[in-house]
Design an enzyme around this catalytic site. Structure first.
Site, PDB file in Angstrom:
ATOM      1  N   ASP A  64      34.983  14.313 -25.733  1.00 37.81           N
ATOM      2  CA  ASP A  64      34.259  15.409 -26.383  1.00 37.81           C
ATOM      3  C   ASP A  64      34.538  15.430 -27.883  1.00 37.81           C
ATOM      4  OD1 ASP A  64      33.407  16.034 -23.912  1.00 37.81           O
ATOM      5  OD2 ASP A  64      34.442  17.976 -23.758  1.00 37.81           O
ATOM      6  N   ALA A  65      35.785  15.178 -28.249  1.00 41.79           N
ATOM      7  CA  ALA A  65      36.156  15.247 -29.667  1.00 41.79           C
ATOM      8  C   ALA A  65      35.427  14.166 -30.475  1.00 41.79           C
ATOM      9  CB  ALA A  65      37.663  15.092 -29.825  1.00 41.79           C
ATOM     10  N   TYR A  67      32.492  12.923 -29.719  1.00 39.27           N
ATOM     11  CA  TYR A  67      31.111  13.397 -29.836  1.00 39.27           C
ATOM     12  C   TYR A  67      31.028  14.428 -30.964  1.00 39.27           C
ATOM     13  CZ  TYR A  67      26.691  15.642 -28.995  1.00 39.27           C
ATOM     14  OH  TYR A  67      25.430  16.155 -29.194  1.00 39.27           O
ATOM     15  N   ASP A  68      31.963  15.385 -30.941  1.00 45.37           N
ATOM     16  CA  ASP A  68      31.949  16.447 -31.953  1.00 45.37           C
ATOM     17  C   ASP A  68      32.040  15.862 -33.360  1.00 45.37           C
ATOM     18  OD1 ASP A  68      31.756  18.267 -29.962  1.00 45.37           O
ATOM     19  OD2 ASP A  68      33.879  18.867 -29.986  1.00 45.37           O
ATOM     20  N   LEU A 114      -7.710  31.957 -20.317  1.00 45.86           N
ATOM     21  CA  LEU A 114      -8.221  31.839 -18.949  1.00 45.86           C
ATOM     22  C   LEU A 114      -9.070  33.044 -18.587  1.00 45.86           C
ATOM     23  CD1 LEU A 114      -4.976  30.701 -17.073  1.00 45.86           C
ATOM     24  CD2 LEU A 114      -7.002  29.311 -17.509  1.00 45.86           C
ATOM     25  N   GLU A 144      -0.815  27.401  -9.218  1.00 51.52           N
ATOM     26  CA  GLU A 144       0.449  27.528  -9.951  1.00 51.52           C
ATOM     27  C   GLU A 144       0.773  29.000 -10.131  1.00 51.52           C
ATOM     28  OE1 GLU A 144      -0.287  25.533 -13.646  1.00 51.52           O
ATOM     29  OE2 GLU A 144      -0.246  23.545 -12.719  1.00 51.52           O
ATOM     30  N   LYS A 146       1.602  32.088 -12.535  1.00 49.74           N
ATOM     31  CA  LYS A 146       1.265  32.429 -13.911  1.00 49.74           C
ATOM     32  C   LYS A 146       2.484  33.093 -14.535  1.00 49.74           C
ATOM     33  CE  LYS A 146      -2.367  34.443 -16.730  1.00 49.74           C
ATOM     34  NZ  LYS A 146      -1.516  35.148 -17.662  1.00 49.74           N
ATOM     35  N   ASP A 148       4.901  34.879 -16.982  1.00 42.90           N
ATOM     36  CA  ASP A 148       4.627  35.940 -17.940  1.00 42.90           C
ATOM     37  C   ASP A 148       5.505  35.756 -19.173  1.00 42.90           C
ATOM     38  OD1 ASP A 148       3.404  38.116 -18.957  1.00 42.90           O
ATOM     39  OD2 ASP A 148       4.351  39.577 -17.637  1.00 42.90           O
ATOM     40  N   ARG A 167       0.382  29.878 -29.746  1.00 49.52           N
ATOM     41  CA  ARG A 167      -1.059  29.801 -29.519  1.00 49.52           C
ATOM     42  C   ARG A 167      -1.854  30.380 -30.698  1.00 49.52           C
ATOM     43  NH1 ARG A 167      -5.006  33.002 -27.314  1.00 49.52           N
ATOM     44  NH2 ARG A 167      -6.683  31.783 -26.396  1.00 49.52           N
ATOM     45  N   TYR A 256       2.842  23.395 -18.289  1.00 47.45           N
ATOM     46  CA  TYR A 256       1.780  23.609 -17.306  1.00 47.45           C
ATOM     47  C   TYR A 256       0.485  22.866 -17.612  1.00 47.45           C
ATOM     48  CZ  TYR A 256       0.363  27.404 -20.526  1.00 47.45           C
ATOM     49  OH  TYR A 256       0.008  28.131 -21.614  1.00 47.45           O
ATOM     50  N   LYS A 345      -5.159  37.602 -11.237  1.00 46.13           N
ATOM     51  CA  LYS A 345      -4.190  38.576 -11.752  1.00 46.13           C
ATOM     52  C   LYS A 345      -3.708  39.515 -10.648  1.00 46.13           C
ATOM     53  CE  LYS A 345      -3.409  39.059 -15.762  1.00 46.13           C
ATOM     54  NZ  LYS A 345      -4.080  39.188 -17.047  1.00 46.13           N
ATOM     55  N   CYS A 439      23.146  74.388  -8.167  1.00 44.48           N
ATOM     56  CA  CYS A 439      22.128  73.883  -7.238  1.00 44.48           C
ATOM     57  C   CYS A 439      20.851  74.723  -7.378  1.00 44.48           C
ATOM     58  CB  CYS A 439      22.642  73.952  -5.804  1.00 44.48           C
ATOM     59  SG  CYS A 439      21.375  73.536  -4.593  1.00 44.48           S
ATOM     60  N   CYS A 442      20.439  76.799  -3.903  1.00 48.13           N
ATOM     61  CA  CYS A 442      21.348  77.830  -3.392  1.00 48.13           C
ATOM     62  C   CYS A 442      22.310  78.362  -4.455  1.00 48.13           C
ATOM     63  CB  CYS A 442      22.121  77.299  -2.190  1.00 48.13           C
ATOM     64  SG  CYS A 442      23.276  75.985  -2.608  1.00 48.13           S
ATOM     65  N   CYS A 457      25.443  69.091  -4.619  1.00 49.78           N
ATOM     66  CA  CYS A 457      25.629  70.457  -4.141  1.00 49.78           C
ATOM     67  C   CYS A 457      26.460  70.302  -2.884  1.00 49.78           C
ATOM     68  CB  CYS A 457      24.278  71.095  -3.792  1.00 49.78           C
ATOM     69  SG  CYS A 457      24.494  72.597  -2.825  1.00 49.78           S
ATOM     70  N   CYS A 462      23.300  74.990   2.215  1.00 47.84           N
ATOM     71  CA  CYS A 462      22.201  74.836   1.254  1.00 47.84           C
ATOM     72  C   CYS A 462      20.871  74.593   1.974  1.00 47.84           C
ATOM     73  CB  CYS A 462      22.503  73.683   0.302  1.00 47.84           C
ATOM     74  SG  CYS A 462      21.143  73.350  -0.825  1.00 47.84           S
TER      75      CYS A 462
HETATM   76  S1  IVH Z   1      -3.156  27.034 -17.973  1.00 45.72           S
HETATM   77  C1  IVH Z   1      -6.858  25.978 -20.132  1.00 45.72           C
HETATM   78  N1  IVH Z   1      -1.153  27.575 -16.372  1.00 45.72           N
HETATM   79  O1  IVH Z   1      -1.620  32.381 -19.189  1.00 45.72           O
HETATM   80  C2  IVH Z   1      -5.663  26.332 -19.377  1.00 45.72           C
HETATM   81  N2  IVH Z   1      -1.555  29.060 -18.169  1.00 45.72           N
HETATM   82  O2  IVH Z   1      -4.031  34.014 -19.517  1.00 45.72           O
HETATM   83  C3  IVH Z   1      -4.681  27.065 -20.177  1.00 45.72           C
HETATM   84  N3  IVH Z   1       0.032  30.903 -18.349  1.00 45.72           N
HETATM   85  O3  IVH Z   1      -2.301  31.447 -22.468  1.00 45.72           O
HETATM   86  C4  IVH Z   1      -3.633  27.759 -19.487  1.00 45.72           C
HETATM   87  N4  IVH Z   1       1.278  30.327 -16.620  1.00 45.72           N
HETATM   88  O4  IVH Z   1       0.138  31.231 -21.696  1.00 45.72           O
HETATM   89  C5  IVH Z   1      -1.847  27.967 -17.450  1.00 45.72           C
HETATM   90  N5  IVH Z   1       0.606  27.899 -14.891  1.00 45.72           N
HETATM   91  C6  IVH Z   1      -0.078  28.288 -15.962  1.00 45.72           C
HETATM   92  C7  IVH Z   1       0.278  29.420 -16.724  1.00 45.72           C
HETATM   93  C8  IVH Z   1      -0.509  29.784 -17.815  1.00 45.72           C
HETATM   94  C9  IVH Z   1       1.114  31.192 -17.611  1.00 45.72           C
HETATM   95  C10 IVH Z   1      -0.435  31.693 -19.496  1.00 45.72           C
HETATM   96  C11 IVH Z   1      -0.763  30.875 -20.708  1.00 45.72           C
HETATM   97  C12 IVH Z   1      -2.155  31.257 -21.113  1.00 45.72           C
HETATM   98  C13 IVH Z   1      -2.363  32.537 -20.366  1.00 45.72           C
HETATM   99  C14 IVH Z   1      -3.828  32.756 -20.062  1.00 45.72           C
END
Ligand code: IVH
Length: 710
Positions: A64-65, A67-68, A114, A144, A146, A148, A167, A256, A345, A439, A442, A457, A462
């Site tokens: 490690d050292a 590498y450091d 989307l 897939e 989605k 968040d 984006r 994705y 959604k 309370c 009561c 209480c 009660c």
């Molecule tokens: S595909 C043309 N796949 O959802 C296809 N988007 O509401 C572009 N997102 O801006 C997106 N999980 O940020 C894709 N498995 C997934 C996703 C995903 C999350 C988000 C993405 C996009 C937004 C659209």
């Protein structure tokens, strides 16, 4: 043993190169610019080589050292010659110097958004459009999750990360390369034989829920502002001008989609592209599924609607994509969204509304529960006008005030909760909220033990506690007395003179009939319901008595050990603790409860009115079966509405019989129990040749022992 085979040759050359670089560094204390520009790329390659051995193969070949020391030499060279810094430098993982502002970053191809589907009908309509657009071909879909978080586009040149951009408006985003380089999931270099000259990868930067909680805890400790949810935390963390701050934020990444690629053959389908990205070292979510039909897609959506909370990251829906790139091309796009993909959604679970008041309720154990009264707001198809505030500490720590606009969350079957106030919208003249000292029912002064969040209480008289007890006693999981809910419990206590649980069984029809909002029919029904409840299995009665710490499962465990209420109430603490599934806290609580004369009187009076106080035939079996029950080893999927059983009851029955309950049908499913309006799961079961049962079939399988479960 670790397989060193294919690694061996590169490993020796890496060591040679490491030694060579070390020698050059030792020789030139302050390298000239020319020397530095020759040395820096070699040093970087060496460091990347060691990082790979260390992280991916768990097989470092230098200390490690060492590498450091190499790493610090690189930092020194880059500091002396800033023009030599590149995004893929291992030093960037540590966080680069702060920026004044983000540069704009134009996307090579627009980052599309989307279209949305809200529910099965929308998804079906979208799929029908696909089929029409493909002249009748039913395309395979990739399903897939989605994520968040926020979208990011990564550009790799000859396998090196050169740019990461948000984006933005889809055409132009912000250059957040320095920050993205600190995210451990994002490879700074790709590996494998098929690294293209240039490629763009799209994906989501997000934060795990556990990491989010820990981050908020830290921010709160430091007196800094906390984030409302993981998505805000991810966005806020990525858009820090100081990469050092981003580095301390636990961000994660999933790829994705594939963007434009130069200098390499591109796979023919989305699924193949994702597999390829995986081999290059990019993280892809392994919960994606291939869907051969719309039903498969609906099944995926249904499964994740039910199971989203099982994940350690937030998803706000599913994304469905046409798998074949050729078909994607044919389908094309409308304005800024592709026709070949859609976001399914989930219903929204949060909304803001006004906190109109805070009521304090008394629970059946005497715990005081503050409840928010809200301006009614629709969340996920339901109107919410009340939400839990848990306890006084919860309110104080968030400084929730009457009059505040608050964020309310209603997740799945969970009781709605107030998350926090929106301070920007706080009106003038609000006051911090204070817990009452007595309370509300009561007037007994409230008490709380050190370290306990709840105020209690402690009065045995009660009336509020008693109303709750009646409600609990009559509830579905306990004595299951039809129609006897909160309102009626209150009315019976306040207007019909019910003062002890056994008084319920002395109510004549004539007396009930005379009550407000009652009629002959309703009075007769209630009496019939009470009559029927007398035969309930013992475990339900034990649960219904409302003994502190005795939930449904504990009640069953107690009954498995003690064959009658008398035996249970006469048991010593040692005998109680000796029962399977009964701990010291429960044993003590049951023991104390049983010693109190009013409780012994209560039980005698209930028995005198004909309530079952003995373990029923089969009841103990039902409790104890588990591993050798009739469904031991079986996986059961429930779908549709069953004629008499609520879903929770059916699940409990299956589990008690040793079975597992799963959310979706697969080859591993043993039975599908289908009721009214069963959907795609039933179709899938038939397709896979899995046994399908109705409710009667399920009961048969469980040995017809109806009474065993009530
Ligand atoms: S595909 C043309 N796949 O959802 C296809 N988007 O509401 C572009 N997102 O801006 C997106 N999980 O940020 C894709 N498995 C997934 C996703 C995903 C999350 C988000 C993405 C996009 C937004 C659209």
């Amino acid at each position: 043993m670790t397989n060193f085979g294919p690694l061996f040759a590169p490993t020796t050359s890496l060591l040679d190169e490491t030694r060579a670089v070390q020698q050059r560094l030792a020789a030139a204390e302050t390298p000239s610019r020319d020397e530095a520009s020759a040395l820096v790329p070699r040093l970087r390659d060496v460091l990347h080589g060691h990082l790979r051995l260390y992280h991916q193969h768990d097989a470092p070949i230098v200390a490690d050292a060492e590498y450091d020391a190499l790493f610090h030499a690189l930092v020194a060279l880059e500091t002396a010659h800033p023009a030599l810094v590149t995004a893929d430098s291992p030093t960037q993982r540590v966080g680069a110097a702060p920026l004044e502002a983000f540069e704009k970053a134009a996307h090579a191809a627009p980052l599309l958004s989307l279209g949305n589907a809200f529910g099965a009908d929308d998804l079906r309509a979208w799929y029908d459009r696909l089929v029409r657009g493909l002249d009748g071909v039913e395309p395979v879909l990739d399903a897939e999750l989605k994520m968040d978080g926020l979208a990011i586009a990564l550009t790799y040149e000859n396998g090196r990360l050169v740019r990461a951009a948000t984006r933005g408006n889809g055409m132009v985003g912000e250059d957040v390369t320095r920050n993205v380089a600190t995210i451990a999931d994002v490879p700074l270099r790709l590996h494998g034989a098929s690294v293209p000259r240039r490629m763009e990868v799209r994906g989501e930067v997000y934060m795990r829920k556990s990491a989010f909680d820990a981050l908020n805890e830290r921010l709160a400790r430091e007196g800094a502002k906390t984030y409302a949810n993981p998505r805000n935390a991810a966005a806020g963390s990525l858009r820090q001008l100081d990469p050092q701050v981003t580095k301390r934020r636990p961000l994660a990444f999933y790829a994705y989609a594939l963007g434009p690629v130069d200098g390499s053959d591109v796979p023919a389908s989305h699924a193949a592209a994702m597999t390829w990205l995986g081999t290059l070292g990019l993280p892809v979510n392994d919960r994606s599924r291939r869907c051969e039909s719309l039903d498969d897609a609906l099944d995926f959506a249904e499964t994740w609607t039910a199971h989203r909370d099982d994940l350690d990251y937030e998803i706000d829906g599913c994304v469905f994509k046409v798998d074949e790139f050729g078909f994607q091309q044919t389908l094309g796009q409308v304005s800024n969204a592709p026709r070949w993909a859609i976001a399914y959604k989930f219903p929204a679970r949060e909304a803001t509304t006004r906190l109109l008041g805070i009521a304090v309720n008394v629970g059946r154990t005497g715990a005081i529960k503050p409840e928010a009264s809200l301006e009614p707001v629709r969340i996920g198809g339901v109107t919410v006008s009340a939400a839990t505030l848990h306890n006084a500490d919860y309110i104080a720590s968030r400084d929730l005030r009457i009059g505040d606009t608050v964020l309310v969350k209603r997740a799945g079957d969970v009781i709605p909760a107030v998350l926090h106030p929106i301070l920007e919208l706080r009106p003038e003249g609000t006051e911090p909220w204070a817990m009452p000292t007595a309370c509300p029912a009561c007037g007994t002064p409230l008490e709380r033990e050190d370290g306990d969040a709840e105020w209690y209480c402690i009065s045995a008289e009660c009336p509020a506690q008693f109303i709750r007890l009646v409600e609990h006693f009559a509830s579905r999981a306990a004595m299951d007395i039809d129609g006897l809910g909160e309102k009626l419990a209150r009315q019976l206590v306040e207007e019909a003179g019910v003062a002890r649980l056994y008084d319920l069984y002395d109510l004549p029809v004539e007396r009930l009939e005379a009550l407000e909002r009652f009629g002959r029919k309703k009075a007769e029904n209630l009496v019939a319901g009470l009559e029927a409840s007398k035969a309930r299995p013992l475990a339900r009665l034990v649960f219904g008595l409302g003994i502190r710490h005795v939930g449904q499962t504990t009640a069953e465990a107690l009954v498995a050990r003690f064959a009658s209420l008398a035996a249970l109430m006469d048991a010593s603490e040692e005998a109680l603790v000796a029962a399977d599934g009964v701990g010291a806290v429960v044993a003590q609580s049951v023991f104390d409860w049983s010693r109190r004369e009013p409780n012994r009187h209560l039980v005698r009076e209930l028995a005198a009115r004909g309530l079952n106080t003995e373990r029923l035939d089969g009841e103990a079996v039902a409790v104890a079966s588990g591993i050798d029950g009739p469904l031991a080893g079986a996986t059961v999927v429930l779908t549709g509405t069953l004629p008499t059983l609520a879903r929770a009851d059916a699940e409990a029955m299956i589990k008690r019989a040793g079975g597992k309950v799963a959310g979706s049908v697969s080859k591993k499913t043993t039975y599908v129990v289908a009721g009214e309006a069963a959907g795609s799961k039933l179709a899938k079961a038939q397709e896979l040749g899995i046994s399908v049962l109705d409710e009667a079939g399920l009961r048969n399988l469980l040995g017809g022992g109806d009474h065993a479960f009530g």
